[in-house]
Every structure is written in structure tokens, then in C-alpha cells.
Scaffold this active site. Structure first.
Site, PDB file in Angstrom:
ATOM      1  N   GLU A 275       0.765  -1.248  -0.023  1.00  0.00           N
ATOM      2  CA  GLU A 275      -0.039   0.022   0.091  1.00  0.00           C
ATOM      3  C   GLU A 275       0.868   1.222  -0.014  1.00  0.00           C
ATOM      4  O   GLU A 275       1.007   1.870   0.889  1.00  0.00           O
ATOM      5  CB  GLU A 275      -1.060  -0.201   1.127  1.00  0.00           C
TER       6      GLU A 275
ATOM      7  N   SER B 145      -6.730  -1.376  -0.102  1.00  0.00           N
ATOM      8  CA  SER B 145      -7.718  -1.454   0.788  1.00  0.00           C
ATOM      9  C   SER B 145      -8.065  -0.071   1.521  1.00  0.00           C
ATOM     10  O   SER B 145      -8.911   0.128   2.520  1.00  0.00           O
ATOM     11  CB  SER B 145      -7.616  -2.615   2.015  1.00  0.00           C
TER      12      SER B 145
ATOM     13  N   HIS C 260     -11.453  -4.556  -4.659  1.00  0.00           N
ATOM     14  CA  HIS C 260     -11.145  -4.937  -3.315  1.00  0.00           C
ATOM     15  C   HIS C 260     -11.444  -6.396  -2.837  1.00  0.00           C
ATOM     16  O   HIS C 260     -12.483  -6.638  -2.523  1.00  0.00           O
ATOM     17  CB  HIS C 260     -11.691  -3.853  -2.479  1.00  0.00           C
TER      18      HIS C 260
END
Lengths: 401, 730
Positions: free
Chosen positions: B411, B438, B459
């Protein structure tokens, strides 16, 4: 109200379940021999006995169809002596005495016998079925779990370790052995005889006097396996969600023994004693039964002790000796913790962990034991109580006269 | 007759074929049931008929009751006075039992020739036949009574006939878990008398009918004994004694369907079949008058089915296929996506920075298919072909002909931007770029893209191969075409898609955050950790909030905390979570399950116990005395999540209550018996819900502030399904 007095209290020795001496003796014989003994040793005119109430927890098979009346007939009592069987699970024997006393107090009976019988080697515990464990409207909705799970839950919530319960069990064995050695039970134990009148058993054969912490420590939990398989632990936790996991401390060694036995207690009014020429040994001072939370099931003794003390107008300090059936060690430990009772006053002659717990009879047995002990030590008051399946407690306070 | 055909052969045997028009699967509708009644009368009264064989159109016998039809009965019931409802429903619902009982007592032999799926009511009709034979050359043929899975009980005599045939223990095993079994298993259990290839089915069934003119059900014969015994038979006593605790352990008493199945069997096996059927129908009626069944049917069955078909597809877009994808990032998520895609017949390129990492990603599929081969659920050839669909590589060049990319890297905005650019250099212009982020908003990530209209959030939930939900996140510039293509992908891999708008945490994680936050809140208020966790499970959540925080990793929460602090300043961080997370990481190095130390201590044997050090987080004055009730904790947890879902509806993050409900159950296991997070509010009623939320807000603060939408609904007596519901919502 009429006062109720105890005139005599007797019991059989307790035979163990596996290859036990009493396995070949019928439950009826156990019960009727007790009735005969109480008649014979008191030279009792049985036509003066109005009723015989016997506790029996598994009233099917040979213990079915009202074993009390059956035993009255078989014992050769007067035809006019009635009889009936009651079931307050483990407190049945004490409840039977309480009922006999209540009949005297209210004037229905002048003299009655309360007692009990259970041949656990012949009529297995639980073989009478019952909705409590299988009908989802009770077992599912009310989260009913076996007693042993409740006993382990008590240990978990009130903080008794495996060592605590084992140490209690060692002491029970020690006290029981010591009491037999000193002949403390001589007054009340009536040996069981066979058809030929020959002695079959004259002592409690379940005892293991050599028991120590080491031998107990090797035993496996009695309830964890079943709980893991069926999920009882989780069910009990749904009632006690503050508990993360149950501490399974109880084993066969610190729980009551499965045995055969019977007992009888002769109760009557003062006048009935005069009429029969018997001398009262103690007065029934107060009696009580109570319901308690059914999942943990075994916390009734604390609640019923408070209740019966209040009825008697007494405090815990007024009681000289306590007798709480040793169904499981944690039950007794919890009771002593709740009332801050010195172990020196509790179950002084040992108990069911060593000598066994013939379900329907035990309450009447321990009442007799503590009465003998009051007399032996010159003490005055005793409180007798038992934990009861389904979440109940029954108690009686007696006072020597 | 519309749903059945009836042909009488030269022996007088009636062949009755279930073949409803214009459907791929026969359903037991009210209309079909009426026809069953008609042909049963015909069998009984027509002297030319000697017996009957019941079968279905090829490969589809009957998939069960028409659950949407139950909705019609509900509407009828609601028109009635409260005290007339039970009698009306009982009468309606008992019809099926009258008809099936009439069939099995028609005086002539009736055989079921099961040539396709026979489930629920479709299986119950065969149980009311005297003989059952099923084809053994159709591996897709399943039998069973799966009603409990959608909150219903087998109300066509299933709770009575199944245990009378195979015993209570086996029947509980099948009914309480709604197991669907294959022909071989059903034969072994004794549910089938025989099996044979489909081609011989009718012939064999007819031969049996011919040979058994006096057929009677076992329970209608004098010498009948219940296999394994009834509740008070010594063996049966064990079964029934174990059934209650086992069921309560698994359901916490939240699922009345299972509870009533248990009771129907317990009470029904103590009486004759006619009384047993009445008992079953009473429980069925009782069940239908509770909200759980309706809510579960709606969300778990009807709404999920609609979403699985891609009903969220924007208008004007048509269904297409996704045949080749690339997965960038071969970590746990990427490997999972590659696996589920290959399993569904999609060609997958799994790409990582070095070959070893890419290979490791592919290895996940190798391990999973090997397990299936080991269980006998898959042939080696099939396993090989699945594995061969996956190419592990470092070369972005393989993406020249893919339909869709799933980016599943760490991420980091910078990394994701770089990968987006690199991929778009080789991707076809029509390809969709899906980011499996996410936490990061899609609109921002799409800024790195030359084709932001093709950029979408896909997702997945972890573990990918077990979690059924996929959130499709629509950025500012995401086109309807991209949504449609992403739906093509998600439906192909047999997961349930919901389409949500772009916001921090999207939909599911936003709601889950509230759950964990309230767990931390309760902890800091001095509630015992075990009570928090147990009460959460009793409320219907799959794991407690503390356990969940351990699973998602505490250091992840810590990183997000630090990031938020950096972005918005220390003042922006409020609530009970931050000090706990901070202390867990900074003072105790407790990262969660990943380092075996979190809110729980994890033992090498796989067991876990709450960390005693959690007492640090109780108030200085100690634990709350007395402790709060499980019911209070339930409200704290469920209301907090439901409020967040309502806010998502208000903000338009989710627009269809069905997506909110199904998403809540599949995404984070929100108490399935409620039918989902909005059904929970609807069932309680907005006014009651708002009143409770207001109380909690007064006690504990801002987490329970009620959005205007809900106040408005409370005032107008509206429900989410009423206000936002689609025509198709039941």
C-alpha cells in the site's frame, strides 16, 4: 406448631460401583433392611409410623414404582404405614427427612421415617432419562450442562486450582479413614446382610486412605473430554461470558464416589417419643430449599444456607458443625469461602469424595453422621446442606436436646 | 397441467415428469404443488393406474421451494390481524404436508427416479415416495435439505421423514448444517434404495413399482423402529443429549431455524408421522413469524443471487467475458487472486519484481490444487491444467493481451503510481486496471493513469480463496464500461461483487473499523476482555473485536495511526483506539497473530489465550463493577457498525440496501441472522434504532451520532428497503 425431633438415624455402609459388595443386593433389600433395623433397634411398634418417605434419584427398574412403599411392605411394617418416593436429586435423602419433619410439625403424622436408597451399580445414574438433558426447550434454551461442568465453572470463577481441589480431596480421605479408625460411625452403620443373614458389607469400601497429592495429580479431568466433544464448555460460557475458558480441575479423585447405599431417619413429635418410650436426640430447628442458577447448578448451598439461617434466626457463628455433601471439592471450597467457615468445622468426619455419594440416600446419611459427631464432641448445632441438580439447594439445621 | 406431464404405459405405470416451462431449474411453487395434489388424486382414483414414477426434466429434478413465493405469503400475513396470523400461516404451510402425506398413502407404489438436483422441497417430495433411485453418472447431482442455511426449516415433512429413514444423528448432521450430499453418500446413508446410470433410471424405477404393488412407507408399517432410537431410547438419548450443546456452541442461540429443526425431530419422533408433521408445521409457522427467516432468505439467498449474476451492472453495458488477466504483486493477496482466477478457467500472468517472488505466488496455487487432489476432489490432470494457466514472470511484456489487471502490491501511493504507468505502456487500451487497495482512495491512485476511465478498485478480502465478497470501487473518472468489465471478472471467479463509491476505507472496512474501535472502547471502560470477546460472538460476529485486530495486525493499525498523525496532525486522533494501539506496539512489541503476541498470546499448538497484560488498558480505578451485560455489548458493537453503514447510504457510498446487507455478511461476517447491517436496522425499526443510538451517544459519545437520513426515516416510519429498495428486493 408441633416440634419435630430426631429419634434415630442409621445408614448402610457404602458399596463401590465396580465389583462392589452391594452390587448383588437389590435396592429393595437395601431399603427394607434399613427399615427393619430402625424398627428392631428401637423396638418400634410400626403401626405408630404414619409414613415413610424415601429419596431415590433414579426411580426406574427395581427402584421404580414407589420403592418406599415397596420397602415398607417387604420390611414387614404395619399395613397402615404409608410410603412414597421423592426426587430432589442429590438432596433427596435430606429432603425426605425434611418432609417427614414437616408432616410431624403440621400434625399430619406423629411419627415418620425419612431416608433414601440408591443402588448406583444396579440402576445407572441418568438411566431414567428426563427432558432436562435432551429436550431443546430446556437443554438448549436454558443452557443445561452436566454437573461436572458446573463444578469446574465454580472452580474457575471462584479461583480454585487443581491443587486446591486435590488438597481438599486428600483431607477428605484422611478424615474418613480417621473416623472409621476411631469408630465414629459405629453408632449408625448397620451392616448389609445377604439372604442367609450373613454379613455382606460392614464398611465403606470406596475409600482410598493412602491417597496423596501425587496420586491425585496423575488423574485426568473427568469432564474435559466430553465437554470438548459436545461443546458444554462453550455453552456454559454463554451463561458466564466473563469466563474465557473453564479450568477443568475435577477428576474422579476429587469428586464424589459412585456407590450403593441406603439410610433412614426416625422423626416424631415429643408425644410420639413418650408413647414409644424413645428419647429424642435432636430437634429439627429449621429447614429450607431454594432454586439457584441452573447452568452452574451447584451454587445452591450458599443461597440455601442464608435462607435456612434466616428462618432459624441464627447466624453462621451459631453453627458448631457444617456438613456439605462433597459432590465436588469446589462446591465445598466455595461454601467455606463464601461464609469464611473454618475447615475444622466443615465435614469433620470426611465425606463423599472418600466414602461415596449414593444419590438418593446421602442427605439422610450425612445428617446422621453429623448428629453422631455432635454427640461425640458435646457440641450443639449443625447445619446440613447439599448441592442439587437443576440448580437447587436443600438445608436443615439440627440442635441437640 | 403446466409443470408436470403424466404418461401411462402399458403396465399402467404413470410416468410423471416435473418440467416447468421457461426455467432451467424446477421450483416447488404454490402452483406446482397444486398440480402435485391433482396428479396424486389421479393416481389414487384412476383404476387404470397401477403405480407411479416421478422424475424431472434431464439433470434438474427440483431445486426446492420457490423462496420468492414465500415472500408473497409474508405479504398476505402482514395484512392480517396479529392474532390471526398463526392460524392463517399454519393452514397455508400445512398444505404441502397434506399433499405429500396423501401421496405416500395413495395406496399404490410410487417411486422417485431422481435424475438431477433434488434439494429442499424437491428432496422432500422424494422422501414421500416409497422408493428412491438416483442416477450415478451425474457428478453434479446433489441431494439434501439445505433450508437451514437460509434460515428456514424443511417444512415439507423433511424433519420427520429424514430421521425416520436414517436416524436422528445422521439427519441432524445433514439438516442442521444444510449439507448437500452426492448420490453415493446418500445411498450409503440409506436415503436412496438404489443408484444406476441415468439411461436406466426410469426402467429400473418402473420395475420396482411393478414388483411392489403393496408398497408402504416404513413408518406406516407395524414393525417400524426408528433407526438409532428415539430421544428416550438409550442410544437416542446420547444423540439428543449431544445435539443441543453442539448446536448452541455453533449458533449461540441466534438461529431459530436450527433450534426448531432440533425440536421438531425431538418431539416428532415421540409420536406417529401424522402428529409429527403437525409438530413440524407448528415450528415452521413459528419460524416464519420471526424476522430471521425473511431477512436471511432475502440477503443470503435472493439478494446474493442477484448480485452474483452481476445485477449491479450499469445500464447500457452488456455482459462480456474475461479470459486473461495479469496480477501484479505475488504476495498473499496476489497469489490468492491468481489461484481463484485460474480455478475459474482464466489465464493468469502473475508478475513480481524478481522471479523467485513470482514463482512463490504461483506456488500457492500448486499447494492448493495438490490439497484438492489429495482429498480426491480433483484429478491430477485438472490440477495440472489449472497450474498451467498461470505464468509466473517479471516481464510486464506479457500483459499485451490481457483483459484486466489486478494490482496487489504494497500500500504505497508512489509504488502503485509507478506500476500503473509501467503497465499501461503495454496494456491494450481496452484493458481494465484494477487496484486491490484496501485503504487508498481510487480517484487519487487513478491520477497516475493515462486512462483513468479504465481505472477501478477491485478490493478483495483476505484470504482471497475463502472470502466471497469483492468491493468494486468507483473513482471519480471510472467509466460504466470499467465497472461492467470488473463485474465480468468478479462473476466469472464466482465471487459476489458490490459496487461502492470512493471513500477512505470504502464500505466494508469503514464499518469494521467501528467494530474494532468499540472493542477498544469497551476495554478502556474496564470491561473484561473475555466478556467483550464472548459477547461479540454471542451477538453473531465470527470473531471478537480484539481477535479481529490481532488478525489484521496491530502494527498495521499503528502505521495508519502514524500516517494520519502526519497527514492531519495529532489533534485529529481521537477515541480509545490510539492509546491502546500505541502502547501495544511501542511498549510491548505486540503486533498481533503475526508475531504470536497481540491481544491474545498465541501458543505453538494453535490455541490462544487473552493476554493478561490487557488490564493495563482498564481505567486506573480498575475493572467496571458490575460488568456490563452481553446485551449491552451487543448493542454497542452492532449499532456502531449499523450507524456507519447508514452513513455510507447517506453519503451514497453504497446505494442499494442489498449490496450493503450482502456486503456486510460476506465482507466482515456481520451477524448473518440479522440479514445484514441494514436489515438489522429495518427489523428493529428506524425509530427504535435511533432511540438506542441516541442513548449510546449520550453515554459514550460521538461514535453513535445519528445521521440525518436515519432521523428522517425514523420520523416517516421508513425502512431502507422501502426508501432505497429496488423492485426486485423481496
Amino acid at each position: 406448631m408441633t416440634e419435630a425431633y430426631i429419634y434415630d438415624a442409621i445408614r448402610t455402609p457404602r458399596g463401590k460401583k465396580k465389583k462392589g459388595s452391594l452390587n448383588e443386593i437389590t435396592a429393595l433389600a437395601l431399603a427394607s433392611q434399613q427399615l427393619q433395623a430402625i424398627r428392631d433397634r428401637n423396638e418400634l411398634d410400626t403401626s405408630l409410623v404414619d409414613d415413610v418417605i424415601m429419596g431415590c434419584v433414579t426411580p426406574i427398574g427395581e427402584e421404580g414404582a414407589n420403592i418406599a412403599r415397596t420397602a415398607v411392605i417387604e420390611a414387614g411394617y404395619a399395613e397402615t404405614t404409608a410410603g412414597y418416593q421423592i426426587n430432589r436429586f442429590c438432596a433427596s435423602g435430606l429432603e425426605a427427612v425434611n418432609v417427614a419433619a414437616a408432616k410431624v410439625m403440621c400434625g399430619e403424622a406423629d411419627m415418620a421415617i425419612g431416608g433414601g436408597v440408591e443402588s448406583m451399580s444396579r440402576v445407572p445414574m441418568g438411566s431414567d432419562g428426563g427432558a432436562m438433558g435432551v429436550d431443546p426447550s430446556i437443554s438448549f434454551d436454558h443452557m443445561i450442562v452436566p454437573q461436572g461442568i458446573g463444578a469446574d465453572m465454580i472452580a474457575t470463577i471462584y479461583g480454585f486450582s487443581r491443587d486446591d481441589v486435590d488438597a481438599y480431596a486428600v483431607e477428605s480421605q484422611k478424615r474418613s479413614a480417621q473416623s472409621w479408625k476411631e469408630g465414629r460411625f459405629a453408632k449408625s452403620v448397620v451392616p448389609v446382610k445377604d439372604q442367609l443373614g450373613l454379613m455382606i458389607l460392614d464398611h465403606d469400601e470406596h475409600m482410598r486412605p493412602g491417597t496423596d497429592m501425587q496420586s491425585l495429580g496423575g488423574l485426568n479431568s473427568a469432564f474435559k473430554g466430553l465437554s470438548d466433544f459436545v461443546g458444554f464448555e462453550n455453552v456454559a460460557i454463554q451463561k458466564y461470558p466473563e469466563v474465557e475458558a473453564i479450568n477443568f480441575v475435577h477428576t474422579g479423585g476429587n469428586s464424589s464416589g459412585i456407590v450403593d447405599g441406603a439410610a433412614a431417619v426416625l422423626v416424631g413429635s415429643k408425644e410420639a417419643g413418650i408413647r414409644t418410650g424413645l428419647k429424642p436426640r435432636a430437634r429439627i430447628r429449621a429447614m429450607a430449599s431454594i432454586g439457584s442458577e441452573p447452568t452452574i447448578m451447584l451454587t445452591g448451598p450458599v443461597a440455601v444456607t442464608e435462607k435456612v439461617l434466616k428462618k432459624a434466626g441464627m447466624s453462621i457463628e451459631d453453627i458448631d458443625l457444617f456438613e456439605l455433601n462433597e459432590a465436588f471439592a469446589s462446591v465445598v471450597l466455595r461454601h467455606m469461602q463464601a461464609f469464611n467457615i473454618d475447615h475444622a468445622k466443615m465435614n469433620v468426619c470426611g465425606g463423599a469424595i472418600a466414602m461415596g455419594h449414593p444419590l438418593g440416600a446421602t442427605g439422610a446419611m450425612v445428617l446422621g453422621t453429623v448428629l453422631d459427631e455432635l454427640e461425640r464432641t458435646g457440641k450443639s448445632t449443625a447445619l446440613v446442606t447439599l448441592c442439587v441438580g437443576g440448580g437447587m439447594g436443600t438445608a436443615t439445621i439440627i440442635e441437640r436436646v | 397441467m403446466k409443470h408436470f406431464t403424466l404418461e401411462i404405459d402399458k403396465d399402467g405405470i404413470a410416468l410423471i415428469t416435473f418440467d416447468s416451462p421457461n426455467v432451467t431449474m424446477n421450483l416447488l411453487s404454490t402452483e406446482a404443488l397444486q398440480e402435485i395434489s391433482e396428479w396424486t388424486d389421479e393416481i389414487a382414483s384412476n383404476a387404470a393406474i397401477t403405480g407411479a414414477v416421478i422424475t424431472g426434466q434431464p439433470n434438474a429434478f427440483c431445486a426446492g421451494a420457490d423462496l420468492s413465493g414465500l415472500g408473497a405469503i409474508f405479504s398476505e400475513v402482514e395484512k392480517l390481524d396479529r392474532n390471526e396470523r398463526a392460524a392463517f400461516l399454519y393452514k397455508e404451510l400445512f398444505q404441502i404436508n397434506e399433499i405429500f402425506r396423501k401421496l405416500e398413502t395413495c395406496g399404490k407404489p410410487v417411486a422417485a427416479a431422481i435424475n438431477g438436483l433434488a434439494l429442499g422441497g424437491g428432496f422432500e417430495i422424494t422422501l414421500a415416495c416409497h422408493y428412491r433411485i438416483a442416477s450415478n453418472d451425474n457428478p453434479k447431482l446433489k441431494l439434501g435439505l439445505p433450508e437451514a442455511m437460509v434460515g428456514v426449516l424443511p417444512g415439507g415433512g423433511g424433519t420427520q421423514r429424514m430421521p425416520r429413514l436414517i436416524g436422528a444423528m445422521n439427519a441432524f448432521d445433514l439438516m442442521l448444517q444444510g449439507k448437500m450430499i452426492n448420490v453415493e453418500k446418500a445411498h450409503t446413508l440409506g436415503l436412496l434404495h438404489d443408484t444406476c446410470p441415468a439411461a436406466e433410471l426410469i426402467e429400473k424405477a418402473k420395475a420396482w413399482v411393478k414388483a411392489n404393488p403393496e408398497a408402504k412407507q416404513p413408518w406406516d408399517q407395524d414393525k417400524y423402529r426408528i433407526p438409532g432410537g428415539g430421544p428416550y431410547h438409550p442410544a437416542g438419548y446420547q444423540t439428543f443429549g449431544a445435539a443441543s450443546p453442539m448446536l448452541r456452541k455453533n449458533t449461540y442461540g441466534n438461529y431459530p431455524a436450527q433450534r426448531y429443526i432440533l425440536a421438531s425431530v425431538y418431539e416428532g419422533l415421540q409420536v406417529d408421522i401424522d402428529a409429527g408433521l403437525r409438530i413440524e408445521c407448528r415450528y415452521f409457522t413459528k419460524l416464519m413469524m420471526r424476522p430471521e427467516s425473511r431477512n436471511m432468505i432475502r440477503s443470503i439467498f435472493l439478494s446474493k443471487q442477484s448480485l452474483d449474476k452481476g445485477e449491479a451492472r450499469p445500464a447500457g453495458q452488456s455482459k462480456g467475458t474475461i479470459d486473461k488477466i495479469a496480477v501484479i504483486g505475488a504476495g498473499f493477496m496476489g497469489a490468492g487472486v491468481a489461484y481463484v482466477s485460474a480455478m475459474s478457467g482464466i489465464d493468469v500472468a502473475i508478475i513480481d519484481v524478481d522471479q523467485a517472488a513470482a514463482d512463490k505466488g504461483k506456488e500457492f496455487t500448486a499447494t492448493e490444487v495438490a490439497k484438492r487432489v489429495g482429498w480426491g476432489k480433483m484429478t491430477q490432470e485438472k490440477a495440472d491444467s489449472i497450474l498451467n494457466r498461470i505464468t509466473a514472470t517479471t516481464d510486464y511484456g506479457v500483459m499485451g493481451d490481457v483483459d484486466l489487471v489486478v494490482e496487489a502490491v504494497f500500500e504505497s501511493r508512489e509504488l502503485k503510481a509507478k506500476i500503473t504507468k509501467m503497465a499501461e505502456e503495454v496494456l491494450p487500451k481496452t484493458a481494465i486496471f484494477g487496484s486491490n487497495t484496501s485503504t487508498l482512495p481510487i480517484t487519487g491512485l487513478a491520477e497516475a493513469s493515462q486512462r483513468p476511465e479504465n481505472f477501478i478498485g477491485i478490493h478483495f478480502f483476505s484470504p482471497v480463496h475463502k472470502m466471497m465478497l469483492v468491493e468494486l470501487i468507483v473513482g471519480e473518472k471510472t467509466s460504466d464500461y470499467a465497472i461492467s468489465r470488473a463485474l465480468d471478472f468478479v462473476t466469472r471467479i464466482k465471487k459476489t461483487p458490490i459496487v461502492v463509491s470512493d471513500t477512505r476505507g470504502f464500505y466494508a472496512n469503514r464499518c469494521v473499523m467501528r467494530y474494532i474501535e468499540q472493542g477498544m472502547g469497551l476495554l478502556s471502560e474496564g470491561v473484561k476482555p473475555a466478556l467483550i470477546e464472548n459477547a461479540a460472538r454471542m451477538a453473531g460476529m465470527p470473531v471478537g473485536p480484539l481477535s479481529l485486530q490481532d488478525e489484521v495486525a496491530i502494527d498495521l493499525g499503528y502505521k495508519i495511526l502514524k500516517q494520519t498523525e502526519e497527514d492531519l496532525g495529532a489533534d485529529a486522533i481521537k477515541g480509545p483506539t490510539a492509546p491502546i494501539i500505541r502502547s501495544m506496539i511501542e511498549n510491548h512489541d505486540r503486533k498481533g497473530r503475526k508475531n504470536s503476541k497481540g491481544f491474545y498470546d498465541y501458543q505453538p499448538d494453535g490455541s490462544k489465550r487473552l493476554w493478561p497484560g490487557l488490564s493495563e488498558f482498564a481505567p486506573k480505578s480498575g475493572l467496571a463493577e458490575p460488568q456490563v451485560s452481553p446485551a449491552y455489548i451487543k448493542d454497542r458493537l452492532l449499532v456502531a457498525m449499523a450507524l456507519e453503514a447508514a452513513r455510507c447510504m447517506e453519503e451514497g457510498i453504497v446505494q442499494d440496501p442489498r449490496e450493503a446487507d450482502v456486503g456486510s455478511i460476506l465482507g466482515w461476517g456481520f451477524a448473518p441472522y440479522t440479514g445484514g447491517v441494514l436489515s438489522y436496522i429495518d427489523t428493529m425499526g428506524a425509530a427504535v434504532f435511533v432511540a438506542r443510538a441516541d442513548e449510546l451517544a449520550a453515554e459514550t459519545g460521538s461514535a453513535y451520532l445519528v445521521p440525518e437520513l436515519l432521523r428522517d426515516m425514523a420520523k416517516n416510519g421508513e425502512t431502507f428497503y422501502g426508501r432505497f429498495g429496488t423492485a426486485k428486493a423481496a
